[in-house]
Design an enzyme around this catalytic site. Structure first.
Site, PDB file in Angstrom:
ATOM      1  N   ARG A 166     -25.326  14.730   6.586  1.00 23.84           N
ATOM      2  CA  ARG A 166     -24.528  14.352   5.431  1.00 23.84           C
ATOM      3  C   ARG A 166     -25.489  14.055   4.283  1.00 23.84           C
ATOM      4  O   ARG A 166     -26.547  13.438   4.484  1.00 23.84           O
ATOM      5  CB  ARG A 166     -23.678  13.105   5.722  1.00 23.84           C
ATOM      6  CG  ARG A 166     -22.443  13.372   6.560  1.00 23.84           C
ATOM      7  CD  ARG A 166     -21.394  14.199   5.822  1.00 23.84           C
ATOM      8  NE  ARG A 166     -20.192  14.461   6.607  1.00 23.84           N
ATOM      9  CZ  ARG A 166     -20.004  15.534   7.374  1.00 23.84           C
ATOM     10  NH1 ARG A 166     -20.941  16.465   7.458  1.00 23.84           N
ATOM     11  NH2 ARG A 166     -18.868  15.695   8.032  1.00 23.84           N
ATOM     12  N   GLU A 208     -20.896  16.185  -3.105  1.00 17.20           N
ATOM     13  CA  GLU A 208     -20.466  17.592  -3.049  1.00 17.20           C
ATOM     14  C   GLU A 208     -19.193  17.808  -3.843  1.00 17.20           C
ATOM     15  O   GLU A 208     -18.319  16.944  -3.822  1.00 17.20           O
ATOM     16  CB  GLU A 208     -20.232  17.987  -1.584  1.00 17.20           C
ATOM     17  CG  GLU A 208     -21.524  17.962  -0.788  1.00 17.20           C
ATOM     18  CD  GLU A 208     -21.326  18.299   0.679  1.00 17.20           C
ATOM     19  OE1 GLU A 208     -20.235  18.753   1.069  1.00 17.20           O
ATOM     20  OE2 GLU A 208     -22.281  18.097   1.435  1.00 17.20           O
ATOM     21  N   HIS A 227     -22.940  23.724   2.154  1.00 18.19           N
ATOM     22  CA  HIS A 227     -22.337  23.088   3.336  1.00 18.19           C
ATOM     23  C   HIS A 227     -21.735  24.128   4.293  1.00 18.19           C
ATOM     24  O   HIS A 227     -20.518  24.187   4.493  1.00 18.19           O
ATOM     25  CB  HIS A 227     -21.286  22.047   2.937  1.00 18.19           C
ATOM     26  CG  HIS A 227     -21.071  21.006   4.007  1.00 18.19           C
ATOM     27  ND1 HIS A 227     -20.796  19.680   3.745  1.00 18.19           N
ATOM     28  CD2 HIS A 227     -21.105  21.100   5.357  1.00 18.19           C
ATOM     29  CE1 HIS A 227     -20.665  19.018   4.885  1.00 18.19           C
ATOM     30  NE2 HIS A 227     -20.845  19.863   5.876  1.00 18.19           N
TER      31      HIS A 227
HETATM   32  C1  DGY Z   1     -18.821  18.504  10.264  1.00 13.75           C
HETATM   33  O1  DGY Z   1     -18.072  18.912  11.141  1.00 13.75           O
HETATM   34  O2  DGY Z   1     -19.053  17.310  10.107  1.00 13.75           O
HETATM   35  C2  DGY Z   1     -19.422  19.556   9.401  1.00 13.75           C
HETATM   36  O3  DGY Z   1     -20.186  19.012   8.398  1.00 13.75           O
HETATM   37  C3  DGY Z   1     -18.315  20.447   8.891  1.00 13.75           C
HETATM   38  O4  DGY Z   1     -18.838  21.639   8.426  1.00 13.75           O
END
Ligand code: DGY
Length: 304
Positions: free
Chosen positions: A223, A252, A270
């Site tokens: 993240r 984002e 992403h």
């Molecule tokens: C998640 O599943 O947390 C991913 O970042 C989605 O693409």
């Protein structure tokens, strides 16, 4: 979507995008189940509009965008989609490591823009990947999947994590548990795999970046807010670390403008779980979780 329409009455947005906040607030009142993406914030305000809601099914493994306490206080279950995107995200992590160290996007741009005039001894010189030391921050499912690929590249693994690997896994991955500062000091690649929580927000900031080698690379497919993006842009501009491969960002889809100007960073939008196969598995998992709750059972992937 076909399976969802077969099983449920769908309201809201059927397009290939997250809902707007206004759409969510105005329509959630009718819903017994809410399927959300990582871009939707499920907080007290939203839940106070959701009088019929029984389950929030997150179409992602990470659920940092959900106020779990507020949901639990209202008796609303929260589910996610673990496991089905683990290997997919690990693949992309390796893609970013290779892309930034071997300057793959830079080489591709040269060719497409007709700026390649032929082979030259020092043209687009990258850094070796095989044999270097891989540092993994967070040895959960995805961290382990990344570590599992390391022996193929002859890379020893250092890891820092709340949970330790078993002895046999440490041997198989040639992995050793160390403190975060030791990992940052010694690794040639530092790959982040912690969930975003109040403890991991800005886990990697100015001080931590300064510990990294000037030849090392930072990779983030976890993240964005695990890294202080402004501090990273500053550190990359000064050449320590040598580069970064990023799939995720603090705000984002906005990206710190200084990062966009740097040539030693590879930026993806992403895409960690973005394969047709993984997204289908995630969607089916969302459907099974919702079905279980609405039929009075326990969902297979309840997080709270
Ligand atoms: C998640 O599943 O947390 C991913 O970042 C989605 O693409």
């Amino acid at each position: 979507m076909e399976e969802m329409m077969r099983r449920f009455t769908l309201i809201g947005n059927l397009e290939d995008r997250p809902m707007t906040r206004l759409e969510l607030l105005t329509q959630v009142g009718q819903a017994e189940a809410l399927a959300v993406t990582l871009a939707d914030t499920v907080d007290t305000e939203l839940l106070s509009h959701a009088g019929r809601l029984r389950v929030v099914a997150v179409y992602a493994a990470g659920y940092n965008n959900i106020d779990l306490q507020a949901a639990t206080a209202r008796g609303i279950m929260v589910t996610n989609t673990p496991d089905v995107l683990t290997e997919t995200t690990a693949d992309l992590t390796w893609g970013l490591m290779l892309a930034v160290a071997r300057k793959i996007p830079e080489g591709e741009r040269l060719v497409r823009e007709a700026r390649w005039s032929g082979w030259a001894p020092t043209h687009v010189l990258g850094s070796e990947v095989h044999g270097r030391t891989l540092g993994i921050v967070g040895m959960g499912r995805i961290g382990r999947a990344v570590a599992r690929r390391a022996p193929g590249f002859g890379m020893p693994v250092l890891y820092s994590s709340r949970r330790a690997l078993g002895r046999d896994e440490e041997q198989r991955f040639n992995a050793q548990a160390v403190s975060l500062p030791d990992l940052l000091t010694a690794a040639d690649f530092v790959s982040l795999h912690v969930p975003l929580t109040e403890h991991t927000r800005h886990l990697i900031g100015k001080k931590e970046l300064a510990l990294m080698r000037s030849t090392a690379f930072l990779i983030n497919t976890a993240r964005g807010a695990v890294v202080d993006e402004a501090a990273l842009a500053e550190a990359l501009a000064s050449g320590r670390p040598a580069g970064a491969g990023l799939d995720v960002y603090e705000h984002e889809p906005d990206i710190h403008p200084a990062l966009l100007r740097l040539s030693n960073v590879v930026l993806l939008p992403h895409l960690g779980s973005s394969t047709a196969q993984a997204r289908l598995r995630m969607g089916m998992m969302v459907i099974e979780n919702i079905t279980a709750v609405l039929s009075g059972g326990q969902p297979p992937n309840r997080v709270m």
